[in-house]
Write a protein that holds these residues in place. Structure first.
Motif, mmCIF file in Angstrom:
data_model
loop_
_atom_site.group_PDB
_atom_site.id
_atom_site.type_symbol
_atom_site.label_atom_id
_atom_site.label_comp_id
_atom_site.label_asym_id
_atom_site.label_seq_id
_atom_site.Cartn_x
_atom_site.Cartn_y
_atom_site.Cartn_z
ATOM 1 N N ASP A 74 0.965 -1.168 -0.073
ATOM 2 C CA ASP A 74 -0.063 0.172 -0.172
ATOM 3 C C ASP A 74 0.957 1.191 -0.102
ATOM 4 N N GLY A 75 1.707 1.384 -0.974
ATOM 5 C CA GLY A 75 2.800 2.303 -1.150
ATOM 6 C C GLY A 75 3.854 1.582 -1.913
ATOM 7 N N PRO A 76 5.091 2.136 -1.264
ATOM 8 C CA PRO A 76 6.365 1.446 -1.770
ATOM 9 C C PRO A 76 6.521 0.041 -1.631
ATOM 10 N N VAL A 77 6.930 -0.681 -2.578
ATOM 11 C CA VAL A 77 6.836 -2.310 -2.236
ATOM 12 C C VAL A 77 8.411 -2.671 -2.257
ATOM 13 N N LEU A 78 9.369 -1.712 -2.830
ATOM 14 C CA LEU A 78 10.818 -1.854 -2.703
ATOM 15 C C LEU A 78 11.438 -2.874 -3.761
ATOM 16 N N SER A 79 10.886 -3.886 -4.161
ATOM 17 C CA SER A 79 11.261 -4.867 -4.772
ATOM 18 C C SER A 79 10.527 -5.115 -6.072
ATOM 19 N N VAL A 80 9.907 -4.278 -6.615
ATOM 20 C CA VAL A 80 9.330 -4.318 -7.912
ATOM 21 C C VAL A 80 9.548 -2.893 -8.659
ATOM 22 N N ASN A 81 10.667 -2.734 -9.408
ATOM 23 C CA ASN A 81 11.104 -1.692 -9.794
ATOM 24 C C ASN A 81 11.273 -1.332 -11.474
ATOM 25 N N ILE A 82 11.314 -0.255 -12.004
ATOM 26 C CA ILE A 82 11.853 0.127 -13.065
ATOM 27 C C ILE A 82 13.314 0.792 -12.793
ATOM 28 N N VAL A 83 14.341 0.355 -13.530
ATOM 29 C CA VAL A 83 15.616 0.884 -13.258
ATOM 30 C C VAL A 83 15.823 1.481 -14.496
ATOM 31 N N ALA A 84 16.304 2.780 -14.848
ATOM 32 C CA ALA A 84 16.411 3.495 -15.961
ATOM 33 C C ALA A 84 17.768 4.423 -16.063
ATOM 34 N N THR A 85 18.155 4.664 -17.147
ATOM 35 C CA THR A 85 19.165 5.479 -17.343
ATOM 36 C C THR A 85 18.647 6.907 -17.666
ATOM 37 N N ARG A 86 17.424 6.917 -17.987
ATOM 38 C CA ARG A 86 16.981 8.538 -18.369
ATOM 39 C C ARG A 86 15.406 8.358 -18.038
ATOM 40 N N PRO A 87 14.856 9.667 -17.809
ATOM 41 C CA PRO A 87 13.557 9.769 -17.472
ATOM 42 C C PRO A 87 12.468 8.824 -18.194
ATOM 43 N N LEU A 88 11.381 8.132 -17.359
ATOM 44 C CA LEU A 88 10.789 7.349 -17.998
ATOM 45 C C LEU A 88 9.789 7.892 -19.222
ATOM 46 N N ALA A 89 9.652 9.162 -19.134
ATOM 47 C CA ALA A 89 8.867 9.922 -20.326
ATOM 48 C C ALA A 89 9.555 10.113 -21.562
ATOM 49 N N GLU A 90 10.903 9.674 -21.489
ATOM 50 C CA GLU A 90 11.686 9.676 -22.513
ATOM 51 C C GLU A 90 12.192 8.284 -22.977
ATOM 52 N N LEU A 91 11.252 7.319 -22.963
ATOM 53 C CA LEU A 91 11.493 5.919 -23.201
ATOM 54 C C LEU A 91 11.127 5.436 -24.558
ATOM 55 N N SER A 92 10.010 6.318 -25.349
ATOM 56 C CA SER A 92 9.539 5.911 -26.497
ATOM 57 C C SER A 92 10.660 5.660 -27.503
ATOM 58 N N GLY A 93 10.254 4.563 -28.007
ATOM 59 C CA GLY A 93 11.338 4.066 -29.142
ATOM 60 C C GLY A 93 12.597 3.454 -28.642
ATOM 61 N N ARG A 94 12.848 3.436 -27.086
ATOM 62 C CA ARG A 94 14.021 3.032 -26.645
ATOM 63 C C ARG A 94 13.756 1.575 -26.089
ATOM 64 N N ARG A 95 14.808 0.873 -25.833
ATOM 65 C CA ARG A 95 14.854 -0.593 -25.490
ATOM 66 C C ARG A 95 14.389 -0.687 -24.016
ATOM 67 N N VAL A 96 13.421 -1.440 -23.733
ATOM 68 C CA VAL A 96 13.159 -1.593 -22.244
ATOM 69 C C VAL A 96 13.377 -3.039 -21.911
ATOM 70 N N ALA A 97 13.929 -3.628 -20.944
ATOM 71 C CA ALA A 97 14.407 -5.034 -20.872
ATOM 72 C C ALA A 97 13.420 -5.569 -19.712
ATOM 73 N N LEU A 98 12.522 -6.618 -19.974
ATOM 74 C CA LEU A 98 11.450 -7.058 -18.756
ATOM 75 C C LEU A 98 12.157 -8.229 -18.219
ATOM 76 N N GLY A 99 12.547 -8.130 -17.051
ATOM 77 C CA GLY A 99 12.750 -9.376 -16.178
ATOM 78 C C GLY A 99 12.049 -10.384 -16.545
ATOM 79 N N SER A 100 12.306 -11.712 -16.443
ATOM 80 C CA SER A 100 11.470 -12.954 -17.061
ATOM 81 C C SER A 100 11.046 -13.537 -15.799
ATOM 82 N N THR A 101 10.806 -12.957 -14.466
ATOM 83 C CA THR A 101 10.160 -13.634 -13.509
ATOM 84 C C THR A 101 8.690 -13.148 -13.174
ATOM 85 N N SER A 102 8.365 -12.150 -13.517
ATOM 86 C CA SER A 102 6.986 -11.449 -13.239
ATOM 87 C C SER A 102 6.245 -10.771 -14.107
#
Length: 290
Positions: free
Chosen positions: A88-116
């Motif tokens: 009910d708020g931060p979960v700490l262990s389900v995250n997007i880790v990024a090298t740039r702001p999320l709004a700038e990810l269009s057309g960029r590659r995003v890796a999806l971990g295969s466990t969830s």
């Protein structure tokens, strides 16, 4: 377990119960070890997606299953009341880790971990609907260093996500906590995994299901009363200190009450509108009621 509640055709066997090998499920199983209740079940440890597949296939009777996988196969399951893994708020262990702001990810590659499946779908919904981003997604093993060699962002869950959360600032990376992002977006808790029992097993062995369910609830409550002790014990084997683990366990929500069910329903509705998962059955989620 009672002799009169045996297996098919009178065969006596222990319920086959799944156990996710992530720290976020340790509190659910802590008390099972303390009480000896593990002797009453045939415990199978594995990753979330493999346990979910085993439940769907009928190779397990009871266990945790990702919310998305439950929605896809709700006709086969009943939910165990008042037990889940969420926040009910931060979960700490389900995250997007990024090298740039999320709004700038269009057309960029995003890796999806295969466990969830649930964490991945939540990330995709958040990026599309909150940040108007349309990345190029690909699935790969959940190794953040390798993922960010090939992508501008990575979706991670579990222990690897928890480690990345603490290591990312030193590497110049940003971390978006998906539990926190969901509550900011909807005002509701996020349910990542539920505990389910196969309908056929519940019909044949309601007494056994009731015993397993009660053992889980007692285990959870015992752990919540002894969180610092649990964290100290876990810190002997994990790459986190006791204080970090205690904070993590306290951030998690292991309940499935009215507010959590509302959050579950909201996630299901949004996923269904995107054709990413089936809608909940008419009347909502169905629970095991012995």
């Amino acid at each position: 377990m009672s002799q009169g509640d045996g297996g098919t055709g009178g065969e006596l066997r222990r319920p086959r119960v799944g156990h996710i090998q992530f720290l976020n499920c340790l509190p659910i199983y802590w008390g099972l070890m303390r009480s000896g209740a593990l002797l009453d079940v045939d415990l199978h440890k594995d990753s979330p997606e493999r346990l979910g597949a085993a439940l769907v296939a009928g190779d397990l009777d009871i266990g945790p299953i990702s919310l998305v996988e439950y929605l896809r196969h709700a006709d086969r399951f009943l939910l165990l009341p008042d037990i889940a893994v969420g926040s009910d708020g931060p979960v700490l262990s389900v995250n997007i880790v990024a090298t740039r702001p999320l709004a700038e990810l269009s057309g960029r590659r995003v890796a999806l971990g295969s466990t969830s499946r649930t964490g991945v779908l939540l990330a995709r919904m958040l990026l599309a609907q909150r940040y108007a981003a349309a990345p190029d997604y690909f699935t790969c093993p959940p190794d953040v260093t390798q993922m960010l060699l090939e992508a501008d962002a990575a979706v991670l869950i579990g222990d690897v996500a928890l480690r990345a959360r603490y290591e990312a600032p030193g590497r110049g990376l940003t971390v978006t906590d998906l539990g926190e992002a969901w509550r900011d977006w909807t005002g509701l808790p996020m349910v990542f995994a539920v505990w389910a029992v196969r309908r056929d097993f519940a019909t044949a062995h309601p007494g056994r299901v009731k015993e397993v369910h009660q053992a889980f609830l007692r285990s959870r409550d015992l752990c919540l009363a002894e969180l610092d002790e649990v964290a100290q014990a876990a810190a002997r084997w994990e790459p986190f200190d006791a204080a970090t683990l205690a904070s993590y366990f306290r951030a998690l929500d292991f309940s499935l009450g009215e507010r959590q069910v509302t959050g579950l329903r909201e996630f299901a509705d949004r996923a269904a509108r995107l054709d990413a998962a089936p809608a909940l059955p008419t009347g909502g989620a169905e629970f095991f009621l012995p």
